[in-house]
Design a protein around this motif. Sequence first.
Motif, PDB file in Angstrom:
ATOM      1  N   HIS A 298      35.461 -50.647 -33.739  1.00  0.00           N
ATOM      2  CA  HIS A 298      36.603 -49.735 -33.612  1.00  0.00           C
ATOM      3  C   HIS A 298      37.848 -50.273 -34.321  1.00  0.00           C
ATOM      4  CE1 HIS A 298      34.211 -47.280 -30.985  1.00  0.00           C
ATOM      5  NE2 HIS A 298      34.013 -48.292 -30.167  1.00  0.00           N
TER       6      HIS A 298
ATOM      7  N   ALA B 202      33.029 -49.236 -25.942  1.00  0.00           N
ATOM      8  CA  ALA B 202      34.489 -49.207 -26.111  1.00  0.00           C
ATOM      9  C   ALA B 202      35.036 -50.550 -26.587  1.00  0.00           C
ATOM     10  CB  ALA B 202      35.162 -48.798 -24.807  1.00  0.00           C
TER      11      ALA B 202
ATOM     12  N   GLN C  88      41.569 -45.561 -37.751  1.00  0.00           N
ATOM     13  CA  GLN C  88      41.244 -44.411 -36.907  1.00  0.00           C
ATOM     14  C   GLN C  88      41.968 -43.131 -37.339  1.00  0.00           C
ATOM     15  OE1 GLN C  88      38.817 -44.426 -34.610  1.00  0.00           O
ATOM     16  NE2 GLN C  88      38.407 -46.598 -34.945  1.00  0.00           N
TER      17      GLN C  88
ATOM     18  N   ASN D 251      29.347 -54.007 -36.895  1.00  0.00           N
ATOM     19  CA  ASN D 251      28.415 -52.990 -36.411  1.00  0.00           C
ATOM     20  C   ASN D 251      27.175 -53.560 -35.743  1.00  0.00           C
ATOM     21  OD1 ASN D 251      28.807 -49.934 -37.084  1.00  0.00           O
ATOM     22  ND2 ASN D 251      29.850 -51.100 -38.670  1.00  0.00           N
TER      23      ASN D 251
ATOM     24  N   SER E 192      33.545 -52.659 -28.633  1.00  0.00           N
ATOM     25  CA  SER E 192      32.929 -53.097 -29.883  1.00  0.00           C
ATOM     26  C   SER E 192      33.984 -53.401 -30.945  1.00  0.00           C
ATOM     27  CB  SER E 192      31.993 -52.005 -30.417  1.00  0.00           C
ATOM     28  OG  SER E 192      31.520 -52.357 -31.708  1.00  0.00           O
TER      29      SER E 192
ATOM     30  N   VAL F 198      32.157 -44.317 -27.774  1.00  0.00           N
ATOM     31  CA  VAL F 198      33.531 -44.528 -27.321  1.00  0.00           C
ATOM     32  C   VAL F 198      33.624 -44.942 -25.857  1.00  0.00           C
ATOM     33  CG1 VAL F 198      34.560 -43.045 -29.066  1.00  0.00           C
ATOM     34  CG2 VAL F 198      33.911 -42.073 -26.873  1.00  0.00           C
TER      35      VAL F 198
END
Length: 105
Positions: A85, A80, A90, A30, A82, A76
């Motif tokens: 994800h 995108a 998900q 993060n 990063s 997103v």
Amino acid sequence: MPKSPIAQALEITNFRLAAGVSMKDFIAANKDVDAWLEQQPGFILRRVSQNANGIVTDMLLWTSVMHAERAVHGIVTELAGSPVHAAIDQSTVDWSVTRCLHRVK
């Protein structure tokens, strides 16, 4: 009569981490998200927790629903690539933004 201020918004996302990802890994993934959030209009704070069943709660406070929803789209698109994800399962994501109706501080 003066216009009332825009109510704050609470963004809450619950999910499980991807297989093999620890909470420490997730927090490290993060780093770019945290830096990006600090630059976003309307951002107030972020808190992340994990319960005994492994569910992660990612809670953000925004000055308005508009700011929260704009940022979600930015996560997103602008972020995108990063690593965050891939750290999330998900298929378990449950996300919402709601207007705050009461506050103490």
